[in-house]
Motif scaffolding. Structure first.
Motif, PDB file in Angstrom:
ATOM      1  N   PRO A  52      10.331   3.209 -11.686  1.00  0.00           N
ATOM      2  CA  PRO A  52      11.111   4.238 -11.486  1.00  0.00           C
ATOM      3  C   PRO A  52      12.371   3.942 -12.397  1.00  0.00           C
ATOM      4  CG  PRO A  52      11.303   2.587  -9.526  1.00  0.00           C
ATOM      5  CD  PRO A  52      10.011   2.154 -10.652  1.00  0.00           C
ATOM      6  N   THR A  53      12.974   2.991 -12.706  1.00  0.00           N
ATOM      7  CA  THR A  53      14.258   2.689 -13.280  1.00  0.00           C
ATOM      8  C   THR A  53      14.103   3.140 -14.844  1.00  0.00           C
ATOM      9  OG1 THR A  53      13.679   0.518 -14.016  1.00  0.00           O
ATOM     10  CG2 THR A  53      15.208   0.960 -12.001  1.00  0.00           C
ATOM     11  N   LEU A  54      13.045   2.822 -15.618  1.00  0.00           N
ATOM     12  CA  LEU A  54      12.886   3.294 -16.755  1.00  0.00           C
ATOM     13  C   LEU A  54      12.560   4.983 -16.981  1.00  0.00           C
ATOM     14  CD1 LEU A  54      11.128   0.239 -18.694  1.00  0.00           C
ATOM     15  CD2 LEU A  54      13.367   0.844 -18.696  1.00  0.00           C
ATOM     16  N   ALA A  55      11.907   5.454 -15.726  1.00  0.00           N
ATOM     17  CA  ALA A  55      11.398   6.927 -15.860  1.00  0.00           C
ATOM     18  C   ALA A  55      12.860   7.641 -15.790  1.00  0.00           C
ATOM     19  CB  ALA A  55      10.964   7.225 -14.573  1.00  0.00           C
ATOM     20  N   VAL A  66       8.179  10.570  -6.920  1.00  0.00           N
ATOM     21  CA  VAL A  66       6.825  10.388  -6.756  1.00  0.00           C
ATOM     22  C   VAL A  66       6.361   8.984  -7.073  1.00  0.00           C
ATOM     23  CG1 VAL A  66       4.324  10.859  -7.486  1.00  0.00           C
ATOM     24  CG2 VAL A  66       6.045  12.686  -6.812  1.00  0.00           C
ATOM     25  N   ILE A  67       7.020   8.569  -8.236  1.00  0.00           N
ATOM     26  CA  ILE A  67       6.626   7.266  -8.825  1.00  0.00           C
ATOM     27  C   ILE A  67       7.035   5.998  -7.858  1.00  0.00           C
ATOM     28  CG2 ILE A  67       7.158   5.736 -10.510  1.00  0.00           C
ATOM     29  CD1 ILE A  67       6.901   8.078 -12.544  1.00  0.00           C
ATOM     30  N   GLY A  68       8.260   6.318  -7.297  1.00  0.00           N
ATOM     31  CA  GLY A  68       8.839   5.202  -6.307  1.00  0.00           C
ATOM     32  C   GLY A  68       8.023   5.288  -5.124  1.00  0.00           C
ATOM     33  N   GLY A  69       7.558   6.470  -4.717  1.00  0.00           N
ATOM     34  CA  GLY A  69       6.846   6.494  -3.503  1.00  0.00           C
ATOM     35  C   GLY A  69       5.443   6.010  -3.734  1.00  0.00           C
ATOM     36  N   VAL A  70       4.993   6.080  -4.782  1.00  0.00           N
ATOM     37  CA  VAL A  70       3.641   5.318  -5.184  1.00  0.00           C
ATOM     38  C   VAL A  70       3.777   3.890  -5.134  1.00  0.00           C
ATOM     39  CG1 VAL A  70       1.594   5.334  -6.729  1.00  0.00           C
ATOM     40  CG2 VAL A  70       2.632   7.598  -6.075  1.00  0.00           C
ATOM     41  N   SER A  71       4.934   3.371  -5.787  1.00  0.00           N
ATOM     42  CA  SER A  71       4.839   2.041  -6.282  1.00  0.00           C
ATOM     43  C   SER A  71       5.247   1.239  -4.905  1.00  0.00           C
ATOM     44  CB  SER A  71       5.969   1.870  -7.320  1.00  0.00           C
ATOM     45  OG  SER A  71       7.174   2.384  -7.024  1.00  0.00           O
ATOM     46  N   LEU A  72       6.097   1.899  -3.983  1.00  0.00           N
ATOM     47  CA  LEU A  72       6.249   1.047  -2.747  1.00  0.00           C
ATOM     48  C   LEU A  72       4.904   0.602  -1.948  1.00  0.00           C
ATOM     49  CD1 LEU A  72       9.399   2.892  -1.145  1.00  0.00           C
ATOM     50  CD2 LEU A  72       9.404   0.570  -1.885  1.00  0.00           C
ATOM     51  N   THR A  90      10.034 -13.031   4.700  1.00  0.00           N
ATOM     52  CA  THR A  90      10.566 -11.617   5.384  1.00  0.00           C
ATOM     53  C   THR A  90      11.822 -11.002   5.150  1.00  0.00           C
ATOM     54  OG1 THR A  90       9.001 -12.186   7.298  1.00  0.00           O
ATOM     55  CG2 THR A  90      10.689 -10.382   7.369  1.00  0.00           C
ATOM     56  N   ASP A  91      12.909 -11.968   5.113  1.00  0.00           N
ATOM     57  CA  ASP A  91      14.308 -11.429   4.602  1.00  0.00           C
ATOM     58  C   ASP A  91      14.360 -11.012   3.411  1.00  0.00           C
ATOM     59  OD1 ASP A  91      14.803 -11.686   7.469  1.00  0.00           O
ATOM     60  OD2 ASP A  91      15.838 -13.383   7.352  1.00  0.00           O
ATOM     61  N   LEU A  92      13.829 -11.922   2.541  1.00  0.00           N
ATOM     62  CA  LEU A  92      13.907 -11.702   1.121  1.00  0.00           C
ATOM     63  C   LEU A  92      13.185 -10.624   0.765  1.00  0.00           C
ATOM     64  CD1 LEU A  92      14.503 -12.578  -1.737  1.00  0.00           C
ATOM     65  CD2 LEU A  92      12.608 -14.098  -1.942  1.00  0.00           C
ATOM     66  N   PHE A  93      11.966 -10.182   1.165  1.00  0.00           N
ATOM     67  CA  PHE A  93      11.294  -9.008   0.739  1.00  0.00           C
ATOM     68  C   PHE A  93      11.957  -7.733   1.344  1.00  0.00           C
ATOM     69  CE2 PHE A  93       7.659  -6.098   1.357  1.00  0.00           C
ATOM     70  CZ  PHE A  93       7.092  -5.950   0.202  1.00  0.00           C
ATOM     71  N   ARG A  94      12.662  -7.768   2.442  1.00  0.00           N
ATOM     72  CA  ARG A  94      13.282  -6.545   3.031  1.00  0.00           C
ATOM     73  C   ARG A  94      14.595  -6.348   2.154  1.00  0.00           C
ATOM     74  NH1 ARG A  94      14.755  -8.623   7.655  1.00  0.00           N
ATOM     75  NH2 ARG A  94      12.848  -7.992   8.805  1.00  0.00           N
ATOM     76  N   TYR A 100      15.163  -1.964  -4.096  1.00  0.00           N
ATOM     77  CA  TYR A 100      13.965  -1.064  -4.933  1.00  0.00           C
ATOM     78  C   TYR A 100      14.283   0.347  -4.501  1.00  0.00           C
ATOM     79  CZ  TYR A 100       9.384   0.218  -6.496  1.00  0.00           C
ATOM     80  OH  TYR A 100       8.566   0.643  -7.601  1.00  0.00           O
ATOM     81  N   VAL A 101      14.646   0.702  -3.277  1.00  0.00           N
ATOM     82  CA  VAL A 101      14.838   2.025  -3.000  1.00  0.00           C
ATOM     83  C   VAL A 101      16.162   2.584  -3.559  1.00  0.00           C
ATOM     84  CG1 VAL A 101      15.317   3.613  -1.067  1.00  0.00           C
ATOM     85  CG2 VAL A 101      13.553   1.902  -0.763  1.00  0.00           C
ATOM     86  N   MET A 102      17.194   1.651  -3.501  1.00  0.00           N
ATOM     87  CA  MET A 102      18.354   2.179  -3.946  1.00  0.00           C
ATOM     88  C   MET A 102      18.279   2.402  -5.593  1.00  0.00           C
ATOM     89  SD  MET A 102      21.287   0.131  -1.952  1.00  0.00           S
ATOM     90  CE  MET A 102      20.715  -1.621  -2.225  1.00  0.00           C
ATOM     91  N   ALA A 103      17.440   1.504  -6.445  1.00  0.00           N
ATOM     92  CA  ALA A 103      17.152   1.767  -7.583  1.00  0.00           C
ATOM     93  C   ALA A 103      16.400   2.833  -8.147  1.00  0.00           C
ATOM     94  CB  ALA A 103      16.440   0.483  -8.299  1.00  0.00           C
TER      95      ALA A 103
END
Length: 377
Positions: A52-55, A66-72, A90-94, A100-103
């Motif tokens: 999503p960032t390079l897009a 759409v790319i971010g929604g698919v990649s999540l 768990t905390d690290l992944f959250r 990821y969402v903010m990017a």
């Protein structure tokens, strides 16, 4: 035929969309494949953030969403396979998910800003191109007993249009022309070109002396053009069997005689560009050279001499004119053929590179007299 246009439109839209998203989609595919091949020993799913960032550089905001929604979910699945969803991660992944969402949101914002800038730039470029085309109207094929042709190579980088100019008029004093080049680029150069052509149009019909025409144009440019602009120009007046020039800092004209001889017509009194005439209390006087039937006159701007090939070599203008039109040629070509041949030769010299500056060539020759009908018996 009516069904072909919609099909072509759909095909063009598909190709455009593919160009916009091929990079992020390729990143999703490559990262997923590498992560699956390497197994759980190494985690590559964080690199999905590149999609999503390079897009933002190519894709619109909706495509990035759409790319971010698919990649999540893809990211979640790869992390689960690699064993990074345990209690200790768990905390690290959250936190990384929120990043990821903010990017993705930031990429959408940057994409929208890029699209706004591109649209504004296109609008400015279209206005500049329209203004320049309104100034550089193509001359008539025949004017006052002359045949004319012009070829113009515009170098438009964003809205930085050049300031090459020309106009040919059939006046009470004969056919008069001006060819010039404004210092600088952009809308300021287009405005200065319009001022120069307007002043020449007014003076060429009123003043019997070509030097007076040049002085009036110089005064108008000095008064009305931006302070940092001046115009190199060559003023031309076609007379019976002769042609007169007034030089104002421009490229020398080139004459090709009926026998194929090529002459660079150097001014005996070089003059300062238009807009700088106040620095020269005695402007140059016109000089006259023969110009008969069968001769061809080439008026050029410095874009030809400044053009370089891949090796950095300048376009050898005079040598190429001699090779294309000079000695050994059976006849001097028609002005239309001449500008096309010289322009094609310039394009071959430059190759895949871009011209460094706008290039303009205007060719003129005397129209042959119509054949006389035999006297009636």
């Amino acid at each position: 035929m009516s069904n072909l246009a919609p099909q072509r439109g759909v095909g063009a839209a598909i190709r455009s969309a593919a160009r916009q998203v091929w990079l992020p989609v390729g990143i999703l595919v490559v990262v997923t494949a590498v992560d699956l091949v390497t197994g759980s020993s190494t985690a590559y799913y964080p690199f999905l953030l590149l999609a999503p960032t390079l897009a933002a550089a190519t894709a619109p905001p909706l495509a990035i969403l759409v790319i971010g929604g698919v990649s999540l979910p893809l990211r979640y699945w790869l992390a689960s396979r690699d064993g990074y969803l345990g209690a200790e991660y768990t905390d690290l992944f959250r936190v990384s998910t929120w990043m990821y969402v903010m990017a993705t949101g930031l990429a959408m914002y940057l994409s929208a800003a890029r699209i706004r800038r591109e649209r504004a730039l296109v609008a400015v470029s279209e206005v500049a191109v329209a203004a320049q085309r309104a100034i550089l109207l193509p001359p008539s094929d025949k004017l006052g007993g002359l045949r004319l042709a012009v070829r113009y190579f515009a170098v438009a980088e964003e809205a930085e249009l050049g300031g090459d100019l020309y106009i040919a008029l059939d006046t009470p004093f004969g056919v008069r022309l001006i060819i010039g080049d404004v210092l600088g680029k952009g809308l300021g150069a287009v405005r200065t070109a319009a001022i120069t052509i307007g002043a020449f149009r007014e003076a060429a019909y009123d003043e019997p002396e070509l030097s007076t025409v040049a002085r009036r144009v110089d005064t108008s440019v000095t008064r009305n053009a931006p302070a940092d602009r001046f115009v190199t120009a060559l003023l031309v007046e076609v007379r019976p069997e002769h042609v007169a020039f007034t030089h104002r800092g421009h490229e020398e004209p080139v004459a090709i005689r009926a026998d194929g001889a090529v002459h660079v017509l150097e001014p005996p009194e070089p003059g300062l560009p238009l807009g700088l005439g106040e620095l020269d209390p005695e402007p140059p006087r016109p000089w006259v050279v023969p110009f008969g039937e069968g001769d061809l006159l080439l008026l050029l701007t410095d874009g030809f001499a400044d053009a370089r090939d891949a090796g950095g070599r300048h376009y050898p203008l005079v040598d190429r004119i001699r090779a294309l039109f000079g000695e050994g040629r059976p006849t001097v070509p028609d002005p239309v053929v001449a500008v096309e041949r010289l322009g094609d030769d310039l394009v071959r010299h430059v190759g895949l590179l871009r011209l460094a500056d706008d290039a303009l060539v205007l060719a003129l020759a005397r129209a042959p007299d119509p054949p006389k009908s035999p006297p009636a018996s």
